[in-house]
Design a protein around this motif. Structure first.
Motif, PDB file in Angstrom:
ATOM      1  N   VAL A 113      -5.080  25.645  15.582  1.00  0.00           N
ATOM      2  CA  VAL A 113      -4.786  24.212  15.480  1.00  0.00           C
ATOM      3  C   VAL A 113      -3.275  24.014  15.560  1.00  0.00           C
ATOM      4  O   VAL A 113      -2.509  24.882  15.136  1.00  0.00           O
ATOM      5  CB  VAL A 113      -5.330  23.630  14.159  1.00  0.00           C
ATOM      6  N   HIS A 114      -2.870  22.855  16.093  1.00  0.00           N
ATOM      7  CA  HIS A 114      -1.455  22.667  16.387  1.00  0.00           C
ATOM      8  C   HIS A 114      -0.844  21.428  15.762  1.00  0.00           C
ATOM      9  O   HIS A 114       0.377  21.288  15.722  1.00  0.00           O
ATOM     10  CB  HIS A 114      -1.241  22.630  17.900  1.00  0.00           C
ATOM     11  N   GLU A 115      -1.683  20.505  15.342  1.00  0.00           N
ATOM     12  CA  GLU A 115      -1.151  19.322  14.672  1.00  0.00           C
ATOM     13  C   GLU A 115      -2.068  19.016  13.489  1.00  0.00           C
ATOM     14  O   GLU A 115      -3.263  19.359  13.508  1.00  0.00           O
ATOM     15  CB  GLU A 115      -1.090  18.120  15.641  1.00  0.00           C
ATOM     16  N   THR A 116      -1.512  18.369  12.506  1.00  0.00           N
ATOM     17  CA  THR A 116      -2.265  18.129  11.267  1.00  0.00           C
ATOM     18  C   THR A 116      -3.597  17.434  11.527  1.00  0.00           C
ATOM     19  O   THR A 116      -4.601  17.781  10.910  1.00  0.00           O
ATOM     20  CB  THR A 116      -1.446  17.260  10.291  1.00  0.00           C
ATOM     21  N   HIS A 117      -3.573  16.477  12.455  1.00  0.00           N
ATOM     22  CA  HIS A 117      -4.794  15.699  12.624  1.00  0.00           C
ATOM     23  C   HIS A 117      -5.895  16.462  13.359  1.00  0.00           C
ATOM     24  O   HIS A 117      -6.990  15.947  13.519  1.00  0.00           O
ATOM     25  CB  HIS A 117      -4.489  14.350  13.304  1.00  0.00           C
ATOM     26  N   HIS A 118      -5.619  17.679  13.805  1.00  0.00           N
ATOM     27  CA  HIS A 118      -6.669  18.493  14.422  1.00  0.00           C
ATOM     28  C   HIS A 118      -7.492  19.241  13.372  1.00  0.00           C
ATOM     29  O   HIS A 118      -8.600  19.695  13.667  1.00  0.00           O
ATOM     30  CB  HIS A 118      -6.081  19.544  15.362  1.00  0.00           C
ATOM     31  N   CYS A 119      -6.913  19.420  12.204  1.00  0.00           N
ATOM     32  CA  CYS A 119      -7.515  20.366  11.257  1.00  0.00           C
ATOM     33  C   CYS A 119      -8.928  19.950  10.853  1.00  0.00           C
ATOM     34  O   CYS A 119      -9.860  20.765  10.908  1.00  0.00           O
ATOM     35  CB  CYS A 119      -6.623  20.533  10.029  1.00  0.00           C
ATOM     36  N   ALA A 120      -9.074  18.706  10.425  1.00  0.00           N
ATOM     37  CA  ALA A 120     -10.383  18.272   9.932  1.00  0.00           C
ATOM     38  C   ALA A 120     -11.439  18.362  11.029  1.00  0.00           C
ATOM     39  O   ALA A 120     -12.563  18.839  10.814  1.00  0.00           O
ATOM     40  CB  ALA A 120     -10.292  16.840   9.395  1.00  0.00           C
ATOM     41  N   MET A 121     -11.047  17.944  12.224  1.00  0.00           N
ATOM     42  CA  MET A 121     -11.960  17.991  13.361  1.00  0.00           C
ATOM     43  C   MET A 121     -12.375  19.434  13.682  1.00  0.00           C
ATOM     44  O   MET A 121     -13.556  19.749  13.782  1.00  0.00           O
ATOM     45  CB  MET A 121     -11.258  17.362  14.572  1.00  0.00           C
ATOM     46  N   ALA A 122     -11.411  20.300  13.820  1.00  0.00           N
ATOM     47  CA  ALA A 122     -11.729  21.687  14.170  1.00  0.00           C
ATOM     48  C   ALA A 122     -12.551  22.342  13.066  1.00  0.00           C
ATOM     49  O   ALA A 122     -13.411  23.198  13.331  1.00  0.00           O
ATOM     50  CB  ALA A 122     -10.443  22.473  14.438  1.00  0.00           C
ATOM     51  N   ALA A 123     -12.285  21.932  11.834  1.00  0.00           N
ATOM     52  CA  ALA A 123     -12.991  22.561  10.705  1.00  0.00           C
ATOM     53  C   ALA A 123     -14.484  22.292  10.743  1.00  0.00           C
ATOM     54  O   ALA A 123     -15.276  23.025  10.149  1.00  0.00           O
ATOM     55  CB  ALA A 123     -12.398  22.062   9.386  1.00  0.00           C
ATOM     56  N   GLN A 124     -14.867  21.241  11.450  1.00  0.00           N
ATOM     57  CA  GLN A 124     -16.300  20.963  11.534  1.00  0.00           C
ATOM     58  C   GLN A 124     -17.033  21.959  12.429  1.00  0.00           C
ATOM     59  O   GLN A 124     -18.228  22.167  12.292  1.00  0.00           O
ATOM     60  CB  GLN A 124     -16.524  19.538  12.057  1.00  0.00           C
ATOM     61  N   ALA A 125     -16.274  22.566  13.330  1.00  0.00           N
ATOM     62  CA  ALA A 125     -16.918  23.446  14.306  1.00  0.00           C
ATOM     63  C   ALA A 125     -16.706  24.927  14.031  1.00  0.00           C
ATOM     64  O   ALA A 125     -17.466  25.763  14.527  1.00  0.00           O
ATOM     65  CB  ALA A 125     -16.405  23.126  15.715  1.00  0.00           C
ATOM     66  N   VAL A 126     -15.649  25.267  13.305  1.00  0.00           N
ATOM     67  CA  VAL A 126     -15.326  26.689  13.174  1.00  0.00           C
ATOM     68  C   VAL A 126     -15.265  27.112  11.708  1.00  0.00           C
ATOM     69  O   VAL A 126     -15.220  26.276  10.801  1.00  0.00           O
ATOM     70  CB  VAL A 126     -13.982  27.030  13.861  1.00  0.00           C
ATOM     71  N   ASP A 127     -15.234  28.429  11.530  1.00  0.00           N
ATOM     72  CA  ASP A 127     -15.189  29.002  10.185  1.00  0.00           C
ATOM     73  C   ASP A 127     -13.770  29.332   9.751  1.00  0.00           C
ATOM     74  O   ASP A 127     -13.470  29.383   8.571  1.00  0.00           O
ATOM     75  CB  ASP A 127     -16.027  30.282  10.170  1.00  0.00           C
TER      76      ASP A 127
END
Lengths: 260, 260, 260, 260
Positions: A81-95
């Motif tokens: 992840v590269h920006e703060t606002h990606h974290c929550a989104m990516a967290a839904q798909a990955v471990d």
């Protein structure tokens, strides 16, 4: 100590079929040594050497692929992840969320990643000493998330060159967090090809052996069926058919060092 | 060639009164040499060594201060941005957006900054060679914004140490963009104090003299009325009363080198 | 502080006529700025990159040439020594014995050189920090000979590259001994051409300007009438016709910095 | 490939009794793994950080001790030489002449050593790249003596620090000569204690394991019964009682890597 785990996959996600094909071959490569593996893929190469480098599939498509790989193969999946606002989104798909080396000092990104509650793999900046990672890990831990791994991917050494200081692995392990060695990016020659990074994949096996001999909880190895034509980090990725034999050697060294 | 310009201010903005006081003293320091100056202040220190380091006033208050300094002193103002969504906001208040060294390879940040149409000061990553900045600048230029400056703030040299390679200034100038030397962060010892960065402000004047002698369009010097008690980068900032005399020497060297 | 002095000459001595021609041109180049100069020449290149590199004229012929240059031009002469048993011999012909960088930790060589009573110019090893030179100088001083100069010729920076850390000049000056900047070898790319060292003579003037701006007692600049065909260090030597104009600029900067 | 050999002994020779005691304990430590060993001892520490460091017993007494150790233990012996005129003398007492890292570019020393016909162990200069050793080895080989070993003892990495680049071992092996890893000096912090070199002996075992895992013909490990009170390199030497267990681990890794 447990046998090492493996983070493996292509540098960047190319398609679901491609990810599936690679995941299957990685699973086969890991079978003989019973190496647990985490599938890795990037949906966005956000810091290419030059604008001409391919960025990737984007978040929506990329995360969907990772999610499917997780379901089909029953393996954990990881992305960066590269920006703060990606974290929550990516967290839904990955471990596992991975903090890129260049970004390992960005407090907000570390906090946003930590707050997802997912495991966080933090790459040591090429510009940091191993002991500088104590404070980096503490930023994530401040969110109450202690599910942290620290990963060495080389240290700046003159221009366009990295060096792997293997004293860094035991030093980072003093944090109490597991430590990973990224054998792929450690052999990168950043910017070494002018408009892209060079590298020397022939050095992946010896450096991976060195890391396991020093003692490591995890290895990070990018792999591809045709690295020379891969969209990024081709010079550093090993051929998928070389992964299994390499794991055999690494597992035997690991067994000597950890006494299992 | 024109005489060098100066980017000066505190590392982090503390209050409007404080910024005003410093801007006034900087203006006075620049008067004798007629050095044009840009007031610099950070509203958010987004990459402190440790979580304990103060972050700053935040965007709203910080940008308002910079805006007022611009109005009151008639000088351009500069601040640094750390995520893409800050660029448009910061661009409303300042004349120059600065890309931090750690972030100089983040394509989206460079594009977002470039798209504001503001001048962009890009710090060379400590992990990059001078020639690697060609591709970095090209990312910004791809937005149609050629109002770019490249800034050297030191290069990784072993652990917790930077070195200033003065061959980098003429090399970066080959891009055709003006080049700046950051005399403050170049004397930083990153992570050198454990939980914060150390530094050696006694080396600011000699390195600034060296940069002007080599040839530079701009100098970046952080300054404070009481650096040892400043909230960040105290070890590297020079005392405000030392700025004027330093500029006198630098201006005389500049005149020799550029022949004006 | 006094204006800087100059150590100049060819990398290696080629013949009496050649040395005479260069000495004359160096003297002319120094005339306008009244720069005092020391003529430098090596009679033996004892540490070439490869065996194929020319060694030079040998001690007997080389020292005789230096001795004649001293007599004819009334200037001090300098040469480098590589083994203890060379010191006494070389001391009969020259005013200054130079300790090569690779050899600056060899206790016996430092003592043998010191015991000649001649001035000793010690080059800082590429593998040493500026402060490591305190102990190096103390070895020579232990002979009762305090006629010492310390010289910076670059520091190892990754592979096949040197970097000039200009913080080293004031740090070495803390010993109380005069400090010299070797602008020629600082731009060397050691081993950079495979069988010989590369370099970039276009960086000699900017680095020399930087050194004078930082403050230096002496400059070391090798020069040749046809550097590209010189038997050694050609890529780093400047053309003899460029020396005079460079000295003009350097003298003007020196005057600013030292206030004379 | 053969199992690795071991070069072991104290940093500097202290007395015949001391050498005998250590040689006996080294022999015992090597017995279980049948590791062939070469006894190493220096008769003269010619390049101490400062003049206050002990030099050693001198050539006459030192070489006599080495000669006796060879006779009594039936093992080859090794010592280091520092000037050309030492080579012939030392060659009468020892089987292997070692070229110190600082001196590995001194052509005359390499030739004089080569001409003795003894085996030559050349340490890579801290200031050289692995590939720079091709030309270094060729200097010795030009004497007709191809009995050469190349040894890595770390590379300059910023100030007062070395780093071990394990890519160097396979690169140096491309010469066709066996390659040795010096696990003792690789953990040195040169000049790190002001008047002497520091180091971190806890890093000897992990780096030795790494070297064997990468693949090495030989290990160089200095050892002492009381390293903290040894006259030189104490911080880097391991306790003699730790040698045997370390060799057990190393031998098992070697067996994995070389397949014997």
């Amino acid at each position: 100590d447990l046998a090492f785990g493996l983070i493996a996959g292509p540098c960047q996600l190319e398609s679901l079929d491609h990810a599936r094909m690679l995941a299957e071959k990685i699973a086969e490569s890991c079978a003989a040594t019973k190496t647990p593996f985490i599938f890795k893929g990037s949906y966005d190469k956000a810091n290419r050497s030059s604008l001409g480098g391919q960025r990737g599939l984007g978040a929506e498509q990329g995360l969907e692929i990772l999610s499917k790989i997780r379901d089909e193969f029953g393996c954990p999946v990881l992305t960066d992840v590269h920006e703060t606002h990606h974290c929550a989104m990516a967290a839904q798909a990955v471990d596992i969320l991975q903090i890129p080396a260049f970004l390992c000092r960005q407090t907000d990104l570390l906090l946003a990643a930590g707050e997802t509650g997912k495991a966080i793999n933090i790459k040591k900046g090429q510009f940091l000493a191993p002991w500088d990672m104590d404070n980096v890990a503490a930023k994530v831990a401040s969110t109450g998330n202690e599910n942290i791994m620290l990963c060495d991917r080389g240290t700046s050494f003159g221009y366009n060159t990295l060096v792997s200081d293997f004293r860094g692995l035991p030093r980072m392990a003093q944090t109490g967090y597991p430590v990973c060695f990224d054998a792929t990016h450690s052999v990168q020659q950043p910017g070494g090809n002018g408009n892209s990074s060079g590298g020397d994949r022939t050095m992946v096996p010896p450096l991976a052996r060195a890391a396991v001999a020093v003692g490591t909880a995890c290895l990070f190895i990018e792999t591809h069926e045709d690295p020379d034509n891969a969209p990024s980090d081709g010079p550093n990725m090993i051929r998928i058919e070389d992964l299994g034999p390499l794991l055999g050697t690494l597992h035997a060294i690991d067994s000597v060092v950890k006494g299992f």
